[in-house]
Design an enzyme around this catalytic site. Sequence first.
Site, PDB file in Angstrom:
ATOM      1  N   ALA A 206       0.837  -1.234   0.036  1.00 21.11           N
ATOM      2  CA  ALA A 206      -0.003  -0.154  -0.121  1.00 21.11           C
ATOM      3  C   ALA A 206       0.699   1.346   0.034  1.00 21.11           C
ATOM      4  O   ALA A 206       0.362   2.322   0.666  1.00 21.11           O
ATOM      5  CB  ALA A 206      -0.868   0.033   1.272  1.00 21.11           C
TER       6      ALA A 206
ATOM      7  N   ARG B 188      -3.022   9.115 -10.386  1.00 13.49           N
ATOM      8  CA  ARG B 188      -4.057   9.099 -11.198  1.00 13.49           C
ATOM      9  C   ARG B 188      -5.456   9.248 -10.720  1.00 13.49           C
ATOM     10  O   ARG B 188      -6.500   9.866 -11.195  1.00 13.49           O
ATOM     11  CB  ARG B 188      -4.368   7.996 -12.093  1.00 13.49           C
ATOM     12  CG  ARG B 188      -2.979   7.844 -13.085  1.00 13.49           C
ATOM     13  CD  ARG B 188      -3.106   6.411 -14.109  1.00 13.49           C
ATOM     14  NE  ARG B 188      -4.119   6.262 -15.041  1.00 13.49           N
ATOM     15  CZ  ARG B 188      -4.693   5.133 -15.267  1.00 13.49           C
ATOM     16  NH1 ARG B 188      -4.082   3.962 -14.860  1.00 13.49           N
ATOM     17  NH2 ARG B 188      -5.806   5.057 -16.050  1.00 13.49           N
TER      18      ARG B 188
ATOM     19  N   GLY C 253       0.901  -8.092 -16.516  1.00 14.82           N
ATOM     20  CA  GLY C 253       1.878  -9.012 -16.547  1.00 14.82           C
ATOM     21  C   GLY C 253       1.186  -9.931 -17.056  1.00 14.82           C
ATOM     22  O   GLY C 253      -0.085 -10.571 -16.447  1.00 14.82           O
TER      23      GLY C 253
ATOM     24  N   ASN D 135      -7.301   2.465  -9.899  1.00 17.27           N
ATOM     25  CA  ASN D 135      -6.265   3.584 -10.186  1.00 17.27           C
ATOM     26  C   ASN D 135      -6.902   4.878 -10.336  1.00 17.27           C
ATOM     27  O   ASN D 135      -6.202   5.956 -10.427  1.00 17.27           O
ATOM     28  CB  ASN D 135      -5.604   3.004 -11.435  1.00 17.27           C
ATOM     29  CG  ASN D 135      -5.083   1.711 -11.179  1.00 17.27           C
ATOM     30  OD1 ASN D 135      -4.057   1.567 -10.275  1.00 17.27           O
ATOM     31  ND2 ASN D 135      -5.076   1.024 -12.178  1.00 17.27           N
TER      32      ASN D 135
ATOM     33  N   SER E 107     -46.376  18.265  21.613  1.00 12.25           N
ATOM     34  CA  SER E 107     -45.790  18.627  20.124  1.00 12.25           C
ATOM     35  C   SER E 107     -44.920  19.997  20.422  1.00 12.25           C
ATOM     36  O   SER E 107     -45.489  20.875  21.273  1.00 12.25           O
ATOM     37  CB  SER E 107     -46.830  18.800  19.179  1.00 12.25           C
ATOM     38  OG  SER E 107     -47.657  17.749  18.848  1.00 12.25           O
TER      39      SER E 107
END
Length: 448
Positions: A9, A15, A141, A227, A388
């Site tokens: 990390a 980006r 890869g 990304n 109320s």
Amino acid sequence: MSTALIILAAGHGSRMKSDKPKVLHRVASAPLLWHAMRRAEGLEAEKTVVVVGHEGEQVAESAKACNPDCEVVWQHEQNGTGHAVQQAQAALAGFDGDVIVLYGDTPFIAPETLARMLEARTSGSDIVVLGFKAAEPGGYGRLVMENGVLGAIVEAKDATAEQRAIDFCNSGVICAPAPLLFSLLEQVGSDNASGEVYLTDIVAIANARGLACSAIECAEAETMGVNTRADLARAEATFQQAARAAMLENGVTMTAPETVFFAFDTVIGRDTIIGPNVFFGPGVTVENNVHIRVFCHFEGCHISSGSIVGPFARLRPGTELGGDVKVGNFVEIKNAIVDRGAKVNHLSYVGDAHIGEGTNIGAGTIFCNYDGVNKHHTEIGKHVFVGSNSALVAPVTLGDEAFVTTGAVVTEDVPAGDMAFARVRQVTKKGLGKRFMERLRAAKATKK
Ligand code: UD1
Ligand code: MG
């Protein structure tokens, strides 16, 4: 065999165009890093090492918040994935079990997939790599398979045209025994297109040493990495789709599931019904047989069986609704326990309070919990009636079966069974209503 995790990390994530490190951007109310860490929880890893670098203090703090037992190590310069893994070597000194390397920005690897990798390890492979068939192999890869054996991983930048045509790609997840992993990494150089120490190079080196390397396959969706902000939005959508399906599968009814958003840790019981447009932030648990009506927003709260909430209700952290509670429209509740059968049905703010069983809080009641500096508690007993449009100025206590008249500003405790008036007494003038209106109309007519 014991297992350890290394979570990478350290990357910059430029980006994302963000001041925040990439792995701290959130999906389903949790940092990406937490998703990676939690997915591996089932493995009961003996050690979890998180490699941090860019804005590392923040990343370290977040990792510790997810798993206080994790160890944080630093990679001050990002010299590649292999170099990142090397930074974890000292933290794993003396550990001779299997290591799984995960990426902090890849949130959806299934726990079962990790279990399959460990299985492949124990059944004869020295190194197991997680691969997937990529719809667009692009920059991934490539896994070069030779007679069912993984011969090498070639980065796209360094691949021949023939290798680039391979669509079986490296997810980045690798499993190997710790001593072997670090010994192989010692042999990895940085003579490649990026000038980096590639973790992926260990496969060719292992083959040269006569070791067995294999690849197992998972669905491409699991390997999705983040990304960009667009990826983040896609990851959110992916998470939500899966979470909705799981909720439906577990017996939750949703009239419009596509409009309901869950957090990474949302728990909902069966036969609960959720209307359209409901948002669950972190830390929400809902029991069986609850009805959540449209447009509610929840965070850090618990809702017990038989309760009805909404439409348009907001429950904030520290809210606990007992069974058969009713919380109606435009009600906000924060840090409050509401006991069984109590009702807060319309337009109220309840903060820092305890409301006893069967109590009724009238429309528009405000719990004045904040004096501008400190927060104060309001204690309300059982079967209390609050009229109320009252304001309860904390700290204040209403005893069991107390009664607060409409429009009261309550600044003093009301003992059990008593009635409190805290408003100006009404004055009624004979015939004045009609005479007043006639006067107004006459005045308007002379202006025309
Ligand atoms: C890597 C793999 C590639 C795979 C792809 C899958 C290598 C050499 N390549 O490529 O085979 O298909 O992931 O997404 O491993 N990181 C560090 N320190 C570093 C470099 C990276 O911590 O010095 C972390 C990043 O924060 C990220 C992860 O490692 O979480 C992967 O790094 P990244 O640069 O994205 O590798 P890719 O080029 O995508
Ligand atoms: Mg990447």
